[in-house]
Scaffold this motif. Structure first.
Motif, short mmCIF file in Angstrom:
data_model
loop_
_atom_site.label_atom_id
_atom_site.label_comp_id
_atom_site.label_asym_id
_atom_site.label_seq_id
_atom_site.Cartn_x
_atom_site.Cartn_y
_atom_site.Cartn_z
N VAL A 25 0.69 -1.21 0.04
CA VAL A 25 -0.02 0.06 0.02
C VAL A 25 1.08 1.10 -0.06
O VAL A 25 0.61 2.10 -0.69
CB VAL A 25 -0.92 -0.05 1.19
CG1 VAL A 25 -1.60 1.34 1.30
CG2 VAL A 25 -1.83 -1.28 1.09
N THR A 39 0.87 3.74 -3.10
CA THR A 39 0.33 5.33 -2.85
C THR A 39 1.13 6.08 -3.31
O THR A 39 0.82 7.12 -3.86
CB THR A 39 -0.06 5.20 -1.45
OG1 THR A 39 -1.28 4.13 -1.30
CG2 THR A 39 -0.97 6.51 -1.25
N TYR A 73 0.74 8.93 -6.56
CA TYR A 73 0.86 10.34 -6.23
C TYR A 73 2.08 10.91 -7.12
O TYR A 73 1.90 11.93 -7.72
CB TYR A 73 0.97 10.54 -4.67
CG TYR A 73 -0.40 10.84 -4.13
CD1 TYR A 73 -0.71 12.22 -3.66
CD2 TYR A 73 -1.27 9.71 -3.94
CE1 TYR A 73 -2.03 12.12 -2.92
CE2 TYR A 73 -2.39 9.73 -3.25
CZ TYR A 73 -2.70 10.95 -2.83
OH TYR A 73 -3.84 10.95 -2.20
N LEU A 106 2.02 9.51 3.18
CA LEU A 106 1.39 8.61 2.29
C LEU A 106 1.90 7.33 2.61
O LEU A 106 1.21 6.06 2.51
CB LEU A 106 1.65 8.92 0.94
CG LEU A 106 1.03 10.12 0.51
CD1 LEU A 106 1.51 10.23 -1.13
CD2 LEU A 106 -0.51 9.91 0.49
N VAL A 161 -7.29 3.07 -0.43
CA VAL A 161 -7.91 4.18 -0.08
C VAL A 161 -7.88 4.06 1.55
O VAL A 161 -7.97 2.93 2.31
CB VAL A 161 -9.27 4.22 -0.76
CG1 VAL A 161 -10.26 3.21 -0.04
CG2 VAL A 161 -9.97 5.72 -0.44
N MET A 194 -6.46 9.78 0.09
CA MET A 194 -5.41 8.86 -0.16
C MET A 194 -5.80 7.64 -1.12
O MET A 194 -5.20 6.61 -1.07
CB MET A 194 -4.32 8.44 0.84
CG MET A 194 -4.02 9.41 1.60
SD MET A 194 -3.02 8.80 3.10
CE MET A 194 -3.03 10.47 4.33
N ALA A 239 -5.45 5.54 -4.27
CA ALA A 239 -4.55 5.44 -5.12
C ALA A 239 -4.68 4.22 -5.75
O ALA A 239 -4.80 3.13 -5.18
CB ALA A 239 -3.18 5.77 -4.35
#
Length: 169
Positions: free
Chosen positions: A17, A21, A25, A41, A68, A90, A92
């Motif tokens: 994760v 993430t 981003y 993040l 998320v 967040m 992603a």
């Protein structure tokens, strides 16, 4: 195309994760000049303590494709939500897995979770100038712009508030 499963992240999922993430981003140009947001993040464990980190997993391979963080008003990661509202942050999807429905599955799971908890609405903030695909995704779910929820966490970073009303049919 294999099926997607959305479930709560387990500690074993946290490294994946964190990686996806930050990668999502970065790919979206959202970490340019950021002061430590990549670190925030990547800190999945802290988010999981006060919110629900959900993952979209490829059912065939078990690979985590997206994630998320779902939070309720008044919790540490909540930014916009008022009383009775839920929020997700967040969201992603691994850049290598985009276009496979993971983002949509995660939004659907957050909306369903909010409804299950009796929330009146779901609110999110999106970065001004964010990818058009993301805006289209939220519009398809019925999120509408709420200018009074717009805010700026840092100079040069403008976030737009969106809200999905769960009380009307």
């Amino acid at each position: 195309m294999s099926g997607l499963l959305v479930r709560r992240a387990e500690p074993a999922d946290h490294p994946a994760v964190a990686r996806l993430t930050v990668a999502a981003y970065e790919a979206d140009g959202q970490l340019k000049g950021e002061n430590g947001y990549g670190t925030v993040l990547a800190d999945v464990a802290t988010r999981a303590e006060t919110g629900e980190v959900l993952v979209a997993v490829d059912e065939a391979t078990g690979e985590v494709l997206g994630a998320v963080t779902f939070v309720l008003s008044g919790t540490p990661y909540a930014e916009l939500s008022g009383p009775g509202e839920a929020e997700f942050r967040m969201l992603a999807v691994d850049p290598a897995a985009q276009g496979r429905g993971a983002g949509e599955a995660l939004v659907r799971a957050c909306v369903a979770r909010a409804a299950e908890l009796g929330c009146s609405a779901v609110v999110i903030c999106v970065r001004a100038g964010m990818a058009a695909a993301a805006h289209r995704l939220y519009a398809r779910f019925g999120f509408v712009r709420v200018p009074e929820k717009d805010w700026s966490p840092l100079p040069g970073v403008q976030l737009l508030g969106l809200r999905l009303d769960l009380t009307s049919p």
